[in-house]
Design a protein around this motif. Structure first.
Motif, mmCIF file in Angstrom:
data_model
loop_
_atom_site.group_PDB
_atom_site.id
_atom_site.type_symbol
_atom_site.label_atom_id
_atom_site.label_comp_id
_atom_site.label_asym_id
_atom_site.label_seq_id
_atom_site.Cartn_x
_atom_site.Cartn_y
_atom_site.Cartn_z
ATOM 1 N N LEU A 186 -5.418 -2.242 -5.608
ATOM 2 C CA LEU A 186 -6.166 -3.084 -4.682
ATOM 3 C C LEU A 186 -5.470 -3.062 -3.328
ATOM 4 N N LEU A 187 -6.225 -2.728 -2.299
ATOM 5 C CA LEU A 187 -5.651 -2.678 -0.961
ATOM 6 C C LEU A 187 -5.193 -4.062 -0.538
ATOM 7 N N SER A 188 -3.981 -4.139 -0.039
ATOM 8 C CA SER A 188 -3.408 -5.415 0.407
ATOM 9 C C SER A 188 -2.603 -5.178 1.670
ATOM 10 N N ASP A 189 -2.269 -6.240 2.358
ATOM 11 C CA ASP A 189 -1.434 -6.123 3.557
ATOM 12 C C ASP A 189 -0.083 -5.501 3.216
ATOM 13 N N GLU A 190 0.439 -5.814 2.033
ATOM 14 C CA GLU A 190 1.739 -5.287 1.640
ATOM 15 C C GLU A 190 1.679 -3.779 1.424
ATOM 16 N N ILE A 191 0.604 -3.301 0.800
ATOM 17 C CA ILE A 191 0.467 -1.861 0.586
ATOM 18 C C ILE A 191 0.268 -1.138 1.910
ATOM 19 N N ILE A 192 -0.552 -1.695 2.787
ATOM 20 C CA ILE A 192 -0.746 -1.097 4.113
ATOM 21 C C ILE A 192 0.589 -0.993 4.840
ATOM 22 N N ASP A 193 1.371 -2.058 4.785
ATOM 23 C CA ASP A 193 2.670 -2.078 5.459
ATOM 24 C C ASP A 193 3.619 -1.055 4.846
ATOM 25 N N ALA A 194 3.595 -0.929 3.527
ATOM 26 C CA ALA A 194 4.485 0.023 2.850
ATOM 27 C C ALA A 194 4.117 1.459 3.203
ATOM 28 N N VAL A 195 2.836 1.793 3.186
ATOM 29 C CA VAL A 195 2.406 3.157 3.523
ATOM 30 C C VAL A 195 2.702 3.459 4.992
ATOM 31 N N ARG A 196 2.474 2.481 5.852
ATOM 32 C CA ARG A 196 2.785 2.661 7.277
ATOM 33 C C ARG A 196 4.265 2.954 7.475
ATOM 34 N N LYS A 197 5.126 2.186 6.824
ATOM 35 C CA LYS A 197 6.570 2.389 6.993
ATOM 36 C C LYS A 197 7.033 3.689 6.356
ATOM 37 N N MET A 198 6.392 4.092 5.264
ATOM 38 C CA MET A 198 6.745 5.352 4.608
ATOM 39 C C MET A 198 6.413 6.539 5.511
ATOM 40 N N LEU A 199 5.229 6.530 6.144
ATOM 41 C CA LEU A 199 4.798 7.659 6.957
ATOM 42 C C LEU A 199 5.294 7.583 8.397
ATOM 43 N N SER A 200 5.234 6.404 8.989
ATOM 44 C CA SER A 200 5.634 6.270 10.395
ATOM 45 C C SER A 200 7.142 6.314 10.573
ATOM 46 N N PHE A 201 7.867 5.655 9.673
ATOM 47 C CA PHE A 201 9.321 5.519 9.827
ATOM 48 C C PHE A 201 10.106 6.213 8.720
ATOM 49 N N GLU A 258 -13.653 1.509 8.339
ATOM 50 C CA GLU A 258 -12.896 0.446 9.011
ATOM 51 C C GLU A 258 -11.862 -0.198 8.107
ATOM 52 N N ASN A 259 -12.179 -0.398 6.852
ATOM 53 C CA ASN A 259 -11.264 -1.099 5.947
ATOM 54 C C ASN A 259 -10.464 -0.165 5.050
ATOM 55 N N ASP A 260 -10.449 1.127 5.367
ATOM 56 C CA ASP A 260 -9.691 2.087 4.573
ATOM 57 C C ASP A 260 -8.205 2.057 4.934
ATOM 58 N N LEU A 261 -7.412 2.612 4.035
ATOM 59 C CA LEU A 261 -6.006 2.881 4.327
ATOM 60 C C LEU A 261 -5.977 4.117 5.222
ATOM 61 N N ASN A 262 -5.749 3.918 6.514
ATOM 62 C CA ASN A 262 -5.894 5.013 7.472
ATOM 63 C C ASN A 262 -4.586 5.787 7.603
ATOM 64 N N ALA A 286 -2.017 9.989 -2.391
ATOM 65 C CA ALA A 286 -2.214 9.418 -3.719
ATOM 66 C C ALA A 286 -2.581 7.940 -3.621
ATOM 67 N N ALA A 287 -1.892 7.210 -2.760
ATOM 68 C CA ALA A 287 -2.212 5.782 -2.590
ATOM 69 C C ALA A 287 -3.649 5.612 -2.118
ATOM 70 N N PHE A 288 -4.085 6.466 -1.187
ATOM 71 C CA PHE A 288 -5.471 6.399 -0.707
ATOM 72 C C PHE A 288 -6.449 6.612 -1.852
ATOM 73 N N TYR A 289 -6.214 7.626 -2.672
ATOM 74 C CA TYR A 289 -7.103 7.930 -3.797
ATOM 75 C C TYR A 289 -7.066 6.830 -4.849
ATOM 76 N N TRP A 290 -5.886 6.285 -5.141
ATOM 77 C CA TRP A 290 -5.761 5.205 -6.124
ATOM 78 C C TRP A 290 -6.609 4.003 -5.698
ATOM 79 N N ILE A 291 -6.563 3.691 -4.403
ATOM 80 C CA ILE A 291 -7.327 2.554 -3.878
ATOM 81 C C ILE A 291 -8.824 2.845 -3.959
#
Length: 302
Positions: free
Chosen positions: A85-100, A201-205, A74-79
């Protein structure tokens, strides 16, 4: 039409695999377990529609942290559509949600996705508006028109101790509004993340946040590794694996994608519903090991 072709050979094999796995513990019952298993032929980086099978794969259960796959997508589609708007904070939040599997990061992202926040109970128009906003993710799921997602419920945050205030009230009487998914829906979302999104390259991967390290030394130093006691523990250390697990007092689930060879990739989702599975660390690795061994001699149908 299903997102995978049905395979009689895999169906027979899965019945045998589950029968053997359940025979090791009298408390393990077929009706408590849901499985979706799909094999994909791959060639020159192209992955074709898979062949697969399932057991209880339409049965709705509480998905625990597996639902975070939906929130990540959903976050990927919203962006992509400009709602976020993609930001470092959103990238970090999605990473921590999925990775950890961070529940704090999940809470933050649901607030962003739906325009709602947790807090004390509210009433009247404020409450009605809040419930409408929190259901936005379900509305988006319905708009996707994916057959496998019909009837699932993905509108609740995930918790360490449980919901309070308006969040608890939103669960409804007897938790009737609790998150609910089946193994096919989890498989469809994971497939989307793994092979249907052309990440730039600049997507939420999302895919990169699901990559797991099976090195035993690394796992030993990470008590929350989502491998020990899950599907990844039944696979060779050298395998390329992407996964997202779900664990709480009543369930133990996992969703995994791995590369068997240059020409064969596997998606496996296993939901185990019951306290006996939550406390068990051998069942999921055994299922994964049996599936991996079967695939050594499996020739995908043309």
């Amino acid at each position: 039409m299903s997102f995978y072709y049905l395979s009689k050979e895999m169906s027979l094999a899965l019945n045998d695999i589950l029968g053997r796995a359940c025979s090791y513990n009298k408390d393990f019952l077929r009706e408590d377990i849901s499985i979706t298993w799909i094999n994909y032929k791959s060639e020159n980086k192209r992955v074709f529609k898979g062949f697969g099978t399932g057991i209880n794969n339409k049965k709705m259960v509480y998905p625990a942290s597996i639902v975070k796959l939906v929130y990540g997508l959903a976050a990927f589609y919203w962006i992509k559509k400009g709602s976020l708007l993609l930001s470092d904070e959103i990238i970090d939040a999605v990473r921590k949600m999925l990775s950890f599997s961070s529940n704090n990061a999940t809470s933050f992202l649901i607030d962003l996705l739906t325009g709602t926040t947790s807090g004390p109970c509210i009433e009247g128009e404020l409450w009605e508006n809040w419930k409408y906003q929190r259901s936005i993710i379900n509305d988006w799921i319905n708009d996707l028109n994916w057959e496998e997602l019909v009837g699932i419920n993905c509108c609740q945050k995930t918790w360490d101790d449980g919901p309070f205030g308006r969040e608890k009230e939103f669960y409804g009487d007897h938790n009737t509004n609790r998150n609910a998914m089946n193994s096919d829906s989890a498989a469809r979302v994971l497939e989307e993340i793994m092979i249907h999104i052309d990440y730039q390259e600049n997507d939420l991967n999302l895919r990169s946040f699901l990559k797991r390290n099976l090195n035993k030394f690394v796992l030993k130093n990470d008590s929350l590794n989502q491998i020990d006691g899950f599907l990844g523990a039944g696979l060779p250390e050298s395998i390329n694996l992407w996964s997202k697990a779900g664990l709480m007092s009543e369930v133990r689930h996992d969703s995994a994608w791995w590369v068997n060879s240059q020409s064969l990739q596997t998606l496996l989702v296993v939901f185990c519903n019951g306290e006996e599975y939550s406390n068990d660390t051998s069942f999921l690795p055994l299922i994964a090991k049996e599936v991996y061994e079967f695939n050594k001699t499996y020739i995908i149908e043309d």
